[in-house]
Design a protein around this motif. Sequence first.
Motif, PDB file in Angstrom:
ATOM      1  N   ALA A   1       1.023  -1.265   0.141  1.00  0.00           N
ATOM      2  CA  ALA A   1       0.003  -0.018  -0.059  1.00  0.00           C
ATOM      3  C   ALA A   1       0.872   1.355  -0.137  1.00  0.00           C
ATOM      4  CB  ALA A   1      -1.043  -0.004   1.277  1.00  0.00           C
ATOM      5  N   SER A   2       2.097   1.412   0.608  1.00  0.00           N
ATOM      6  CA  SER A   2       2.891   2.369   0.827  1.00  0.00           C
ATOM      7  C   SER A   2       3.459   2.814  -0.687  1.00  0.00           C
ATOM      8  CB  SER A   2       3.901   2.091   1.953  1.00  0.00           C
ATOM      9  OG  SER A   2       3.216   1.940   3.211  1.00  0.00           O
ATOM     10  N   LEU A   3       3.906   1.434  -1.372  1.00  0.00           N
ATOM     11  CA  LEU A   3       4.507   1.813  -2.472  1.00  0.00           C
ATOM     12  C   LEU A   3       3.314   2.312  -3.466  1.00  0.00           C
ATOM     13  CD1 LEU A   3       6.004  -1.769  -3.380  1.00  0.00           C
ATOM     14  CD2 LEU A   3       7.315   0.404  -3.159  1.00  0.00           C
ATOM     15  N   LEU A   4       2.397   2.190  -3.381  1.00  0.00           N
ATOM     16  CA  LEU A   4       1.350   2.924  -4.206  1.00  0.00           C
ATOM     17  C   LEU A   4       1.216   4.330  -4.000  1.00  0.00           C
ATOM     18  CD1 LEU A   4      -0.591   2.016  -6.807  1.00  0.00           C
ATOM     19  CD2 LEU A   4      -2.523   1.963  -4.949  1.00  0.00           C
ATOM     20  N   LEU A   5       1.384   4.661  -2.706  1.00  0.00           N
ATOM     21  CA  LEU A   5       1.080   6.081  -2.489  1.00  0.00           C
ATOM     22  C   LEU A   5       2.433   6.663  -2.765  1.00  0.00           C
ATOM     23  CD1 LEU A   5      -0.650   7.849  -0.475  1.00  0.00           C
ATOM     24  CD2 LEU A   5       1.026   7.137   1.332  1.00  0.00           C
ATOM     25  N   LEU A   6       3.791   6.019  -2.420  1.00  0.00           N
ATOM     26  CA  LEU A   6       4.821   6.949  -2.659  1.00  0.00           C
ATOM     27  C   LEU A   6       5.115   7.084  -4.250  1.00  0.00           C
ATOM     28  CD1 LEU A   6       7.799   7.869  -2.279  1.00  0.00           C
ATOM     29  CD2 LEU A   6       8.527   5.350  -2.219  1.00  0.00           C
ATOM     30  N   PHE A   7       4.708   6.127  -5.250  1.00  0.00           N
ATOM     31  CA  PHE A   7       5.129   6.132  -6.599  1.00  0.00           C
ATOM     32  C   PHE A   7       3.666   6.930  -7.277  1.00  0.00           C
ATOM     33  CE2 PHE A   7       8.092   3.238  -5.751  1.00  0.00           C
ATOM     34  CZ  PHE A   7       9.383   3.728  -6.395  1.00  0.00           C
ATOM     35  N   ASN A   8       2.520   6.295  -7.140  1.00  0.00           N
ATOM     36  CA  ASN A   8       1.161   6.767  -7.681  1.00  0.00           C
ATOM     37  C   ASN A   8       0.443   7.754  -7.013  1.00  0.00           C
ATOM     38  OD1 ASN A   8       2.053   4.258  -8.348  1.00  0.00           O
ATOM     39  ND2 ASN A   8       0.640   4.219 -10.238  1.00  0.00           N
ATOM     40  N   GLY A   9       0.806   8.071  -5.553  1.00  0.00           N
ATOM     41  CA  GLY A   9      -0.067   9.263  -4.740  1.00  0.00           C
ATOM     42  C   GLY A   9      -1.324   8.627  -4.547  1.00  0.00           C
ATOM     43  N   ARG A  10      -1.670   7.154  -4.562  1.00  0.00           N
ATOM     44  CA  ARG A  10      -3.081   6.765  -4.336  1.00  0.00           C
ATOM     45  C   ARG A  10      -3.031   5.882  -3.023  1.00  0.00           C
ATOM     46  NH1 ARG A  10      -6.578   8.500  -8.401  1.00  0.00           N
ATOM     47  NH2 ARG A  10      -5.079   9.610  -9.877  1.00  0.00           N
ATOM     48  N   LEU A  11      -4.372   5.929  -2.357  1.00  0.00           N
ATOM     49  CA  LEU A  11      -4.456   5.096  -1.298  1.00  0.00           C
ATOM     50  C   LEU A  11      -4.607   3.564  -1.939  1.00  0.00           C
ATOM     51  CD1 LEU A  11      -6.221   7.103   1.067  1.00  0.00           C
ATOM     52  CD2 LEU A  11      -3.787   6.669   1.145  1.00  0.00           C
ATOM     53  N   ALA A  12      -4.268   2.430  -1.455  1.00  0.00           N
ATOM     54  CA  ALA A  12      -4.526   1.027  -1.973  1.00  0.00           C
ATOM     55  C   ALA A  12      -5.725   0.532  -1.353  1.00  0.00           C
ATOM     56  CB  ALA A  12      -3.478   0.166  -1.757  1.00  0.00           C
TER      57      ALA A  12
END
Lengths: 141, 162
Positions: A20-31
């Motif tokens: 979930a943190s990867l998605l936030l860090l790269f894409n700026g989205r919550l998983a």
Amino acid sequence: VDLPAIAEALVGGVLIGAGASLLLLFNGRLAGVAGIVAGLLQRSPGERGWRAAFVIGLLGGGIVFGWLRPSAFAPSPVSLPLAALAGVAVGVGARLGGGCTSGHGICGVSRLSRRSIAATLTFMSTGALVVGLLHILRGTP
Amino acid sequence: MNARIVAASASGLVMSVGLCLSGITNPTKVLGFLDFLGRWNPTLAFVMLGAVATHSLLYRAITRRARPILDAEFSVPTKTALDWQLVVGAAVFGVGWGLAGYCPGPVIAALGSGGSAALVFAGGMLGGMAAYGVWSRGPRTLASALGRGAAPDTRTSGARES
């Protein structure tokens, strides 16, 4: 107490939080999985690529585990019609309530969102009630 | 665009390995975890503990950045008010979760193994989401609910929250 199962639950949880943190860090989205899937059904085409890619990643992990450890996917103990009905409830409920176990239960609780904490307490409670009621109806302990 | 797709699929893959390893893709374990009123199996509480501990630390570190690596801004919901939709929706969600022991992430991972219960549940879930889309936007947007249009989305914050 089943220590290996607890260790796997904990490590699995850490990986869920890391993904979930990867998605936030790269894409700026919550998983939030329900929101990502629902977005595939209704969003503008430009928003579809990353959502589809995320879902393919989810499927891919399942395929790998299906080889390595099929026991991770014991089937649901309920009949197929009941599974379909449960799916409809989860789909409608996640959209109406603005999230699911990942969006509210993990991402939202991590952000200390009031709405997500309320949603998580609510779905844990109704889930427990349904499990308890089914035990009574079926006469199981 | 390609980098965003690679990042999103890596994120889905890491999450999926976590879900499969944790035991939450096994509905019997999930139903045991929800059985507070009977023989409670607390194992899956550790999934939530691990996930929330990890994500709450990393969430704070990541959102200190001005922007995500591959986009102009973070999309995080700002709504704080509790409303009937949240409570009723979460209640209905819990009923489905307690009936079958699947929720959206684990059931998609379980699709990879080809079980019929997961397939049927996921079909019902997609149907429920599409039906909600039609109901919430009115019949004119039926085409977009089925994925053929690009209707403007006025419910962004709700969708992003999930």
